[in-house]
Design a protein around this motif. Structure first.
Motif, PDB file in Angstrom:
ATOM      1  N   LEU A 172     -11.626  12.561 -33.024  1.00  0.00           N
ATOM      2  CA  LEU A 172     -10.694  11.910 -33.938  1.00  0.00           C
ATOM      3  C   LEU A 172     -11.401  10.852 -34.783  1.00  0.00           C
ATOM      4  O   LEU A 172     -11.099  10.695 -35.973  1.00  0.00           O
ATOM      5  CB  LEU A 172      -9.551  11.272 -33.151  1.00  0.00           C
ATOM      6  CG  LEU A 172      -8.486  10.594 -34.013  1.00  0.00           C
ATOM      7  CD1 LEU A 172      -7.730  11.628 -34.838  1.00  0.00           C
ATOM      8  CD2 LEU A 172      -7.525   9.794 -33.162  1.00  0.00           C
ATOM      9  N   LEU A 176     -11.123  10.710 -38.710  1.00  0.00           N
ATOM     10  CA  LEU A 176     -10.586   9.560 -39.442  1.00  0.00           C
ATOM     11  C   LEU A 176     -11.526   9.154 -40.573  1.00  0.00           C
ATOM     12  O   LEU A 176     -11.081   8.810 -41.672  1.00  0.00           O
ATOM     13  CB  LEU A 176     -10.385   8.381 -38.489  1.00  0.00           C
ATOM     14  CG  LEU A 176      -9.208   8.472 -37.521  1.00  0.00           C
ATOM     15  CD1 LEU A 176      -9.314   7.390 -36.457  1.00  0.00           C
ATOM     16  CD2 LEU A 176      -7.886   8.353 -38.259  1.00  0.00           C
ATOM     17  N   LEU A 486      -3.196   9.783 -28.785  1.00  0.00           N
ATOM     18  CA  LEU A 486      -3.831  10.306 -29.990  1.00  0.00           C
ATOM     19  C   LEU A 486      -4.305  11.739 -29.802  1.00  0.00           C
ATOM     20  O   LEU A 486      -4.217  12.560 -30.726  1.00  0.00           O
ATOM     21  CB  LEU A 486      -5.009   9.418 -30.383  1.00  0.00           C
ATOM     22  CG  LEU A 486      -4.647   8.029 -30.896  1.00  0.00           C
ATOM     23  CD1 LEU A 486      -5.908   7.196 -31.080  1.00  0.00           C
ATOM     24  CD2 LEU A 486      -3.890   8.125 -32.210  1.00  0.00           C
ATOM     25  N   ARG A 490      -3.021  14.649 -32.104  1.00  0.00           N
ATOM     26  CA  ARG A 490      -3.970  15.436 -32.902  1.00  0.00           C
ATOM     27  C   ARG A 490      -3.663  16.920 -32.798  1.00  0.00           C
ATOM     28  O   ARG A 490      -3.684  17.645 -33.799  1.00  0.00           O
ATOM     29  CB  ARG A 490      -5.382  15.132 -32.399  1.00  0.00           C
ATOM     30  CG  ARG A 490      -6.490  15.852 -33.117  1.00  0.00           C
ATOM     31  CD  ARG A 490      -7.855  15.368 -32.614  1.00  0.00           C
ATOM     32  NE  ARG A 490      -8.903  16.173 -33.198  1.00  0.00           N
ATOM     33  CZ  ARG A 490      -9.452  17.227 -32.615  1.00  0.00           C
ATOM     34  NH1 ARG A 490      -9.033  17.614 -31.411  1.00  0.00           N
ATOM     35  NH2 ARG A 490     -10.386  17.929 -33.237  1.00  0.00           N
ATOM     36  N   HIS A 515      -2.501  14.419 -41.175  1.00  0.00           N
ATOM     37  CA  HIS A 515      -3.665  14.007 -40.398  1.00  0.00           C
ATOM     38  C   HIS A 515      -3.609  12.509 -40.125  1.00  0.00           C
ATOM     39  O   HIS A 515      -3.061  11.731 -40.908  1.00  0.00           O
ATOM     40  CB  HIS A 515      -4.960  14.335 -41.146  1.00  0.00           C
ATOM     41  CG  HIS A 515      -5.016  13.718 -42.515  1.00  0.00           C
ATOM     42  ND1 HIS A 515      -4.528  14.354 -43.633  1.00  0.00           N
ATOM     43  CD2 HIS A 515      -5.489  12.521 -42.951  1.00  0.00           C
ATOM     44  CE1 HIS A 515      -4.699  13.587 -44.690  1.00  0.00           C
ATOM     45  NE2 HIS A 515      -5.278  12.469 -44.311  1.00  0.00           N
ATOM     46  N   ALA A 516      -4.176  12.114 -39.015  1.00  0.00           N
ATOM     47  CA  ALA A 516      -4.314  10.687 -38.726  1.00  0.00           C
ATOM     48  C   ALA A 516      -5.269  10.085 -39.742  1.00  0.00           C
ATOM     49  O   ALA A 516      -6.315  10.653 -40.061  1.00  0.00           O
ATOM     50  CB  ALA A 516      -4.844  10.488 -37.315  1.00  0.00           C
ATOM     51  N   PHE A 519      -6.387   4.098 -37.099  1.00  0.00           N
ATOM     52  CA  PHE A 519      -6.033   3.807 -35.713  1.00  0.00           C
ATOM     53  C   PHE A 519      -6.544   2.418 -35.364  1.00  0.00           C
ATOM     54  O   PHE A 519      -7.683   2.057 -35.678  1.00  0.00           O
ATOM     55  CB  PHE A 519      -6.649   4.832 -34.761  1.00  0.00           C
ATOM     56  CG  PHE A 519      -6.556   4.444 -33.310  1.00  0.00           C
ATOM     57  CD1 PHE A 519      -5.319   4.220 -32.717  1.00  0.00           C
ATOM     58  CD2 PHE A 519      -7.692   4.300 -32.534  1.00  0.00           C
ATOM     59  CE1 PHE A 519      -5.226   3.846 -31.380  1.00  0.00           C
ATOM     60  CE2 PHE A 519      -7.611   3.945 -31.197  1.00  0.00           C
ATOM     61  CZ  PHE A 519      -6.375   3.714 -30.620  1.00  0.00           C
ATOM     62  N   VAL A 524      -1.054   3.722 -35.121  1.00  0.00           N
ATOM     63  CA  VAL A 524      -1.633   4.855 -35.824  1.00  0.00           C
ATOM     64  C   VAL A 524      -0.889   5.042 -37.140  1.00  0.00           C
ATOM     65  O   VAL A 524       0.323   4.799 -37.226  1.00  0.00           O
ATOM     66  CB  VAL A 524      -1.572   6.141 -34.969  1.00  0.00           C
ATOM     67  CG1 VAL A 524      -0.134   6.582 -34.714  1.00  0.00           C
ATOM     68  CG2 VAL A 524      -2.356   7.269 -35.619  1.00  0.00           C
ATOM     69  N   VAL A 526      -0.390   8.033 -39.994  1.00  0.00           N
ATOM     70  CA  VAL A 526      -0.588   9.442 -40.340  1.00  0.00           C
ATOM     71  C   VAL A 526      -0.268   9.630 -41.814  1.00  0.00           C
ATOM     72  O   VAL A 526       0.766   9.149 -42.296  1.00  0.00           O
ATOM     73  CB  VAL A 526       0.313  10.363 -39.480  1.00  0.00           C
ATOM     74  CG1 VAL A 526       0.122  11.824 -39.882  1.00  0.00           C
ATOM     75  CG2 VAL A 526      -0.009  10.174 -38.001  1.00  0.00           C
ATOM     76  N   THR A 528       0.764  12.296 -44.472  1.00  0.00           N
ATOM     77  CA  THR A 528       1.401  13.602 -44.328  1.00  0.00           C
ATOM     78  C   THR A 528       2.068  14.042 -45.615  1.00  0.00           C
ATOM     79  O   THR A 528       2.596  13.206 -46.368  1.00  0.00           O
ATOM     80  CB  THR A 528       2.462  13.562 -43.206  1.00  0.00           C
ATOM     81  OG1 THR A 528       3.139  14.831 -43.142  1.00  0.00           O
ATOM     82  CG2 THR A 528       3.503  12.476 -43.465  1.00  0.00           C
ATOM     83  N   VAL A 540       4.852  12.094 -33.263  1.00  0.00           N
ATOM     84  CA  VAL A 540       4.321  10.816 -32.777  1.00  0.00           C
ATOM     85  C   VAL A 540       5.104  10.369 -31.534  1.00  0.00           C
ATOM     86  O   VAL A 540       4.515   9.908 -30.537  1.00  0.00           O
ATOM     87  CB  VAL A 540       4.388   9.756 -33.889  1.00  0.00           C
ATOM     88  CG1 VAL A 540       4.111   8.375 -33.338  1.00  0.00           C
ATOM     89  CG2 VAL A 540       3.404  10.083 -35.003  1.00  0.00           C
TER      90      VAL A 540
END
Length: 572
Positions: A172, A176, A486, A490, A515-516, A519, A524, A526, A528, A540
């Motif tokens: 992750l 990121l 997470l 994911r 996608h994330a 963090f 977190v 995201v 989207t 989530v």
């Protein structure tokens, strides 16, 4: 050999060797690849079925795959795994994985990968480590050593979960950086100009220059450079302001015409230095801020950052975190994560009940003789961080009476630390042993002829270590919960459909997929497609529930989230 369960990768220069093996680690099929053929081969293996990739360092391998549009579902990061297993109390003391060697001494190197693009092109060189063995045989040997250590441990299931979560965190972290935080440069520049003013002829923002002039006048020192601590300290003392440092907290204790402009100057100078125009030029490209995360960068398992200050984005710049057109941000953070984790670790049903479905500190007020929410917060933080004076010292005894199991857990951890022992998190990450300096202080205090100063110094050192181990077990387990959250999220995001609205700045993998993007410990963000925002918000929430189940089974404990959908982070 049956369907391969693992693919172990190694590199010798530009030659890449891969070994496919089943879950026994026995039969091996070897494949020779290079940087051009690796992405397609990995994509084919991923699509053929469940497989776990084993490599020396995710930060060295995964960014190249992401640039080629390839993701992997699972990996075993040998560097991260070794860092956990070498000190894990549940692993036998004579296990070979505990021996020092290259897997234990690797160091971060932002330019470790040969022929890597610049940092702002988010290459795997950033955050990769030097000193790690890179060949296939070395990777196979270390992987088998780690597997054996887990099997020999007191609780293999927990340790496997920890290693899987830590490795998922490595994946992750690279994702990121690859996707980046959507960043509105114009908004950032507007914030800077509003706060600091335009850049003046001398290169200093006008507002800072105005404040500097006011400070010089108030202190009667026309040559003062307020950015120089030695100069500033001398000038303050000459003006009758008796301070030991130029820190903002100490300055705020004094009344003088120079104090207010000086505090404002320090605040704005920090903004300029940490997130000013130079930061924008270095860290934001193509509408994305791409920080470099370091999974497990803190001894408790919390992440650190080796570039860009990802963990220190000031609140006033959150308005620059802005979704692309046709996209949304889903921002989620966990309420009172560490106290809830403490309830789960200790199986303290009373504390879990105080936290269930509501603000935990309000629940503590209802369950104890503590009168107000602020006092309940002070008490709980004092219990977890070892505060023994002031309001914490007065209030913590109320917690001991109402939540004895939880308080016994942290008190025992502190006692073990004070005695020089090690403690472990819920899944098995173990605190590092005390260093030789600490041991030397304790030895001197126990020797004949020890002075009162020696004994006092040893007691202070013991208390300090006790405060560390007290918090280690809680903060480390909270980090484990966050990794489980997470990792599950994911997977859920990857199962959502692609969208028509494109976010090209997010790179070849994430330009059409939720996608994330950010963090930070218990939060977190995201990024989207707008039409998937509600699905992401539900994912989530579901991932938080799954993380609680993974760590604490059916113990009745919830982790309520504050989940918001917005165009910009400051609106969430």
């Amino acid at each position: 050999m049956g369907d391969p369960a693992f693919a172990v990768l190694g590199r010798d220069g530009r030659v890449i060797d891969a070994a496919l093996t089943d879950d026994t680690g026995g039969a091996v099929e070897r494949v020779r690849l290079d940087d051009d053929t690796l992405p397609g081969w990995v994509r084919d293996r991923e699509s053929a079925g469940r497989i776990r990739w084993v490599w020396n360092d995710t930060a060295r391998w995964y960014p190249r795959l992401l640039r080629a549009g390839v993701t992997v579902a699972r990996c075993w990061d040998l560097r991260l795994g070794h860092a956990i297993l070498r000190w894990a109390q549940s692993v036998p003391a004579d296990d070979p994985v505990r021996t020092a060697g290259p897997w234990a001494s690797a160091s971060a190197d932002p330019a470790a990968e040969p022929d890597s693009p610049a940092l702002f092109e988010w290459d795997g060189g950033a955050g990769a480590h030097t000193g790690l063995p890179s060949g296939l045989d070395a990777a196979l040997a270390e992987w088998r050593s780690q597997e054996a250590a887990v099997r020999r441990s007191e609780d293999p299931a927990r340790l496997r979960l920890l290693l899987a979560a830590e490795s998922a965190g490595g994946l992750l972290a690279s994702e990121l950086t690859a996707a980046g935080v959507p960043w509105d440069v114009a908004e950032h520049e507007r914030v800077l100009t509003t706060a600091l003013g335009e850049i003046g002829p001398g290169g200093r923002p006008r507002r800072l220059e105005e404040l500097a002039a006011g400070i010089r006048t108030a202190l009667g020192d026309p040559a003062l450079n307020p950015d120089s601590p030695p100069q500033l300290l001398r000038s303050l003392r000459r003006a009758g302001i008796t301070v030991q440092t130029t820190g903002r907290w100490e300055l705020a204790q004094h009344e003088h015409p120079a104090i207010a402009p000086l505090l404002e100057y320090k605040k704005l100078a920090r903004l300029l230095t940490a997130n000013g125009w130079a930061w924008l030029d270095e860290w934001v490209r193509d509408g994305r801020f791409r920080p470099v995360y370091v999974p497990g960068g803190v001894v408790t398992g919390r992440w650190a950052s080796s570039g860009g200050g990802a963990l220190q984005i000031p609140r006033q710049l959150r308005q620059a975190v802005r979704a692309d057109p046709g996209w949304k941000l889903v921002v989620a953070d966990v309420a009172q994560l560490e106290p809830r984790v403490l309830a789960g670790m200790s199986s303290d049903a009373s504390l879990a009940q105080a936290a269930r479905g509501r603000d935990l500190y309000a629940g503590i007020v209802e369950a104890t003789a503590i009168a107000t929410r602020p006092e309940a917060k002070v008490a709980m933080l004092g219990a977890m961080y070892g505060a023994t004076t002031g309001d914490s010292g007065r209030l913590v005894p109320h917690l001991r009476r109402s939540f004895p199991r939880a308080m016994r857990l942290v008190d025992d951890a502190a006692r073990i630390g004070e005695d020089g022992g090690a403690v472990s998190t819920w899944l098995g990450r173990t605190s590092p042993p005390p260093d030789e300096r600490w041991r030397g202080v304790q030895r001197r205090a126990s020797e004949a002829g020890a002075t009162a100063a020696d004994i006092d110094r040893a007691r202070r050192a013991a208390r300090d270590r006790g405060r560390f181990t007290r918090n280690f077990v809680v903060q480390g387990t909270a980090a484990e919960w966050a990794l489980a959250w997470l990792a599950d999220l994911r997977g859920r995001l990857s199962a959502l459909p692609a969208a028509s609205a494109s976010a090209p700045g997010s790179g070849p993998v994430f330009s059409t997929r939720a996608h994330a993007a950010f963090f930070l410990h218990d939060e977190v963000i995201v990024h989207t497609p707008a039409e998937l925002a509600d699905d992401v918000a539900a994912a989530v929430q579901a991932s938080a529930a799954e993380a609680a189940r993974l760590l604490f089974g059916d113990f009745p404990l919830d982790f309520p989230l504050d989940v918001r959908i917005a165009d910009a982070a400051d609106k969430a």
